[in-house]
Design a protein around this motif. Structure first.
Motif, PDB file in Angstrom:
ATOM      1  N   HIS A  95      63.581  11.013   7.086  1.00  0.00           N
ATOM      2  CA  HIS A  95      62.862  11.693   8.223  1.00  0.00           C
ATOM      3  C   HIS A  95      63.183  11.995   9.512  1.00  0.00           C
ATOM      4  O   HIS A  95      62.939  12.837  10.167  1.00  0.00           O
ATOM      5  CB  HIS A  95      61.219  11.306   8.134  1.00  0.00           C
ATOM      6  N   HIS A  96      63.779  10.547   9.895  1.00  0.00           N
ATOM      7  CA  HIS A  96      63.878  10.689  11.548  1.00  0.00           C
ATOM      8  C   HIS A  96      65.343  10.331  11.989  1.00  0.00           C
ATOM      9  O   HIS A  96      65.639  10.187  13.039  1.00  0.00           O
ATOM     10  CB  HIS A  96      62.969   9.309  12.201  1.00  0.00           C
TER      11      HIS A  96
ATOM     12  N   ALA B 211      55.572  12.598  11.321  1.00  0.00           N
ATOM     13  CA  ALA B 211      54.874  11.654  11.821  1.00  0.00           C
ATOM     14  C   ALA B 211      55.315  10.353  11.241  1.00  0.00           C
ATOM     15  O   ALA B 211      55.988  10.051  10.083  1.00  0.00           O
ATOM     16  CB  ALA B 211      53.467  11.770  11.738  1.00  0.00           C
ATOM     17  N   GLU B 212      55.253   9.083  11.986  1.00  0.00           N
ATOM     18  CA  GLU B 212      55.666   7.771  11.608  1.00  0.00           C
ATOM     19  C   GLU B 212      54.976   7.341  10.406  1.00  0.00           C
ATOM     20  O   GLU B 212      55.323   6.593   9.638  1.00  0.00           O
ATOM     21  CB  GLU B 212      55.545   6.861  12.738  1.00  0.00           C
ATOM     22  N   GLU B 213      53.714   7.460  10.205  1.00  0.00           N
ATOM     23  CA  GLU B 213      53.037   7.337   8.944  1.00  0.00           C
ATOM     24  C   GLU B 213      53.108   7.734   7.844  1.00  0.00           C
ATOM     25  O   GLU B 213      52.780   7.498   6.537  1.00  0.00           O
ATOM     26  CB  GLU B 213      51.619   7.621   9.289  1.00  0.00           C
ATOM     27  N   ASP B 214      54.257   8.957   7.816  1.00  0.00           N
ATOM     28  CA  ASP B 214      54.630   9.532   6.690  1.00  0.00           C
ATOM     29  C   ASP B 214      55.882   8.640   6.026  1.00  0.00           C
ATOM     30  O   ASP B 214      56.382   9.126   5.120  1.00  0.00           O
ATOM     31  CB  ASP B 214      55.045  10.881   6.857  1.00  0.00           C
ATOM     32  N   GLY B 215      56.290   7.585   6.840  1.00  0.00           N
ATOM     33  CA  GLY B 215      57.359   6.823   6.336  1.00  0.00           C
ATOM     34  C   GLY B 215      58.390   7.070   6.872  1.00  0.00           C
ATOM     35  O   GLY B 215      58.703   7.900   7.590  1.00  0.00           O
ATOM     36  N   LYS B 216      59.689   6.459   6.367  1.00  0.00           N
ATOM     37  CA  LYS B 216      61.001   6.616   6.852  1.00  0.00           C
ATOM     38  C   LYS B 216      61.761   7.448   5.900  1.00  0.00           C
ATOM     39  O   LYS B 216      62.725   8.480   6.471  1.00  0.00           O
ATOM     40  CB  LYS B 216      62.010   5.460   7.016  1.00  0.00           C
TER      41      LYS B 216
END
Length: 276
Positions: free
Chosen positions: A197-198, A133-138
């Protein structure tokens, strides 16, 4: 500079795909070191052809067929760059993989970091593993074991060469595989691993004759290699369930070792990293 290190065995039919992805890199500050692990196809001739036309340096090393882990040791012994990126011969990189790494290593300059780690996708660009999830940061700092359980998919590690050189893969007579996570964890004991993460920089394909598709077969053929890994993982895993799974796998390795017929022509003294 960064060294891209590839161990290959009878992958002439996929090497051209990897080479093309390296030629397409937006940042050419890298070398390609390829270790031919005793291939019986036209791998050597193909690599020699790449050397003649490549826009980046290519070093080709050869060894008798000993397994990917030994080929990695061989390639690392000739590596002088600060960072090394392990890329399989049946995979490829996104066109901006090297550029992304150089940007991250410049912007996050920390001697305590021993590895940067990115995500993998399949050849269609579909993320392998868990979508974060984006809210978990990069990004986040984790151990490789924690990351394996968190992402639930293969990851693309780029290691600080001097640290990886401290932890060569163990080798065992008549065996040709040791799980890489054994060494990745040891490297992480020396410093921090930063996971993105992404960011996808690596594309892969799981072939029918690959290790992922033939797990039990490879466990049976390489009981010491798997055994030393699962014995180590018992203490590294945080959950009781995963610890129990490692114990079960370790016991399987002991069983397969007991029933494995010894090669009387390849007897050698036990080494300190034998897991029994």
């Amino acid at each position: 500079m960064i060294t891209i290190l590839t161990a290959t065995y009878n992958r002439a039919h996929t090497l051209n795909r990897l080479f093309s992805s390296l030629e397409a890199q937006s940042d050419k500050r890298f070398k390609w070191v390829v270790v031919n692990d005793g291939s019986t196809d036209n791998t050597i001739e193909l690599l020699q052809g790449f050397q003649e036309i490549a826009s980046f340096p290519i070093t080709v090393l050869s060894q008798k067929n000993s397994g990917k882990h030994v080929a990695i040791n061989t390639g690392l012994a000739s590596t002088t760059d600060e960072w090394v990126f392990l890329v399989d011969s049946d995979d490829l990189l996104t066109h901006n993989a090297v550029e992304i790494f150089h940007g991250d290593s410049f912007n996050i300059s920390d001697d305590h970091i021993v590895s940067f780690c990115y995500r993998k996708a399949d050849l269609a660009g579909q993320l392998i593993g868990k979508l974060i999830a984006e809210e978990d940061g990069k990004s986040a700092y984790m151990t490789p074991t924690e990351a394996s359980n968190f992402y639930k998919g293969d990851l693309a590690y780029i290691f600080r060469t001097r640290t990886l050189l401290k932890y060569p893969f163990p080798s065992f007579v008549d065996e040709k595989f040791v799980p890489e996570l054994l060494i990745w964890n040891r490297v992480a004991d020396d410093g921090q691993v930063l996971f993105f993460h992404h960011q996808i920089i690596y594309l892969c394909e799981y072939l029918d004759d690959g290790y992922s598709a033939n797990f039990i077969h490879n466990l049976r053929r390489n009981p010491r290699g798997f055994g030393i890994y699962y014995k180590s993982q018992i203490n590294r895993e945080s959950s009781i369930i995963r610890k129990v799974k490692c114990v079960i796998r370790y016991l399987q390795c002991l069983f397969f070792l007991l029933i494995k017929k010894p090669d009387l022509g390849s007897v050698r003294k036990p080494k300190k990293y034998d897991f029994l």
